[in-house]
Design a protein around this motif. Structure first.
Motif, PDB file in Angstrom:
ATOM      1  N   GLN A 228      12.826   3.192   7.628  1.00 51.84           N
ATOM      2  CA  GLN A 228      13.880   2.740   6.730  1.00 51.84           C
ATOM      3  C   GLN A 228      13.385   2.187   5.401  1.00 51.84           C
ATOM      4  O   GLN A 228      14.165   2.058   4.469  1.00 51.84           O
TER       5      GLN A 228
ATOM      6  N   GLU B 181      15.986   1.846  -0.911  1.00 49.53           N
ATOM      7  CA  GLU B 181      16.753   0.643  -1.268  1.00 49.53           C
ATOM      8  C   GLU B 181      16.587  -0.430  -0.208  1.00 49.53           C
ATOM      9  O   GLU B 181      16.418  -1.607  -0.507  1.00 49.53           O
ATOM     10  N   SER B 182      16.586   0.004   1.050  1.00 48.95           N
ATOM     11  CA  SER B 182      16.369  -0.926   2.162  1.00 48.95           C
ATOM     12  C   SER B 182      14.972  -1.551   2.071  1.00 48.95           C
ATOM     13  O   SER B 182      14.786  -2.732   2.379  1.00 48.95           O
TER      14      SER B 182
ATOM     15  N   ASP C   9      15.021  -4.196  -0.591  1.00 51.61           N
ATOM     16  CA  ASP C   9      15.701  -5.395  -0.058  1.00 51.61           C
ATOM     17  C   ASP C   9      14.731  -6.222   0.776  1.00 51.61           C
ATOM     18  O   ASP C   9      14.694  -7.455   0.681  1.00 51.61           O
TER      19      ASP C   9
END
Length: 198
Positions: free
Chosen positions: A93, A105-106, A109
């Motif tokens: 991920q 994007e994960s 984050d």
């Protein structure tokens, strides 16, 4: 008595001379053999050891790279098996394998949540030294491969033990492997190094 002694000397004089000559010949022969062995040993000392050292160093580097590659593949297989068992498909991920490997994007984050960018910045100088010392041909392909392999196999070369511990705790809580986190570090290292070359 004196006559008997003279007779013994006369009788054995030829044999005594022969024995003396044989002993002297053996001593000369051994001395010559030892001298030749010494010369051969000295010739070995005079050989260009630097070239031998360079060759040995090349072999050591090749063995080290092979060992790292095998360890990397082992960890990748282990990671793939865990992901497959957890999700029945191999996904990560935090990074996507479109060429080149990039952070999702994960993944960004996670970088912000854990302060991974600060950890990376704190260790950047030693990461850069590591890449400088081990990559001769400074092309994007070799830099990418080196960063990914080294970060996954030797996370301690990129982060401190305490920082790795933070990543391990987060990986455990989220059912992930440390490999996912270290790939993010590898991408950050690759991108920053390539930027520094421009």
């Amino acid at each position: 008595m004196e006559d008997k002694l003279n007779e013994v000397i006369i009788e054995h004089f030829g044999l005594a001379v022969f024995i003396m000559i044989a002993v002297i010949a053996v001593i000369i022969g051994l001395t010559w053999w030892c001298a030749m062995m010494y010369v051969k040993i000295k010739k070995i000392d005079e050989l260009p050891c630097e070239k031998h050292n360079e060759k040995m160093s090349e072999h050591d580097n090749a063995v080290s790279r092979l060992s790292t590659s095998i360890t990397f593949l082992t960890k990748e297989i282990d990671s793939a098996m865990r992901m497959f068992q957890q999700q029945h498909i191999k996904t990560d991920q935090f990074t996507q394998t479109q060429s080149p490997l990039s952070i999702t994007e994960s993944g960004w984050d996670m970088v912000k949540r854990l302060g991974l960018d600060k950890m990376f910045d704190k260790n950047w100088s030693r990461i850069k030294e590591l890449i400088d010392a081990n990559i001769e041909d400074k092309n994007a392909y070799d830099i990418d491969a080196f960063c990914v392999q080294q970060a996954v196999v030797f996370p301690e070369k990129f982060l401190s033990d305490d920082e790795i511990s933070i990543l391990k705790d987060d990986a455990f809580k989220n059912g992930l492997t440390l490999t996912s986190y270290m790939k993010v570090i590898a991408v950050m290292a690759r991108d920053k190094y390539l930027q520094s070359m421009n």
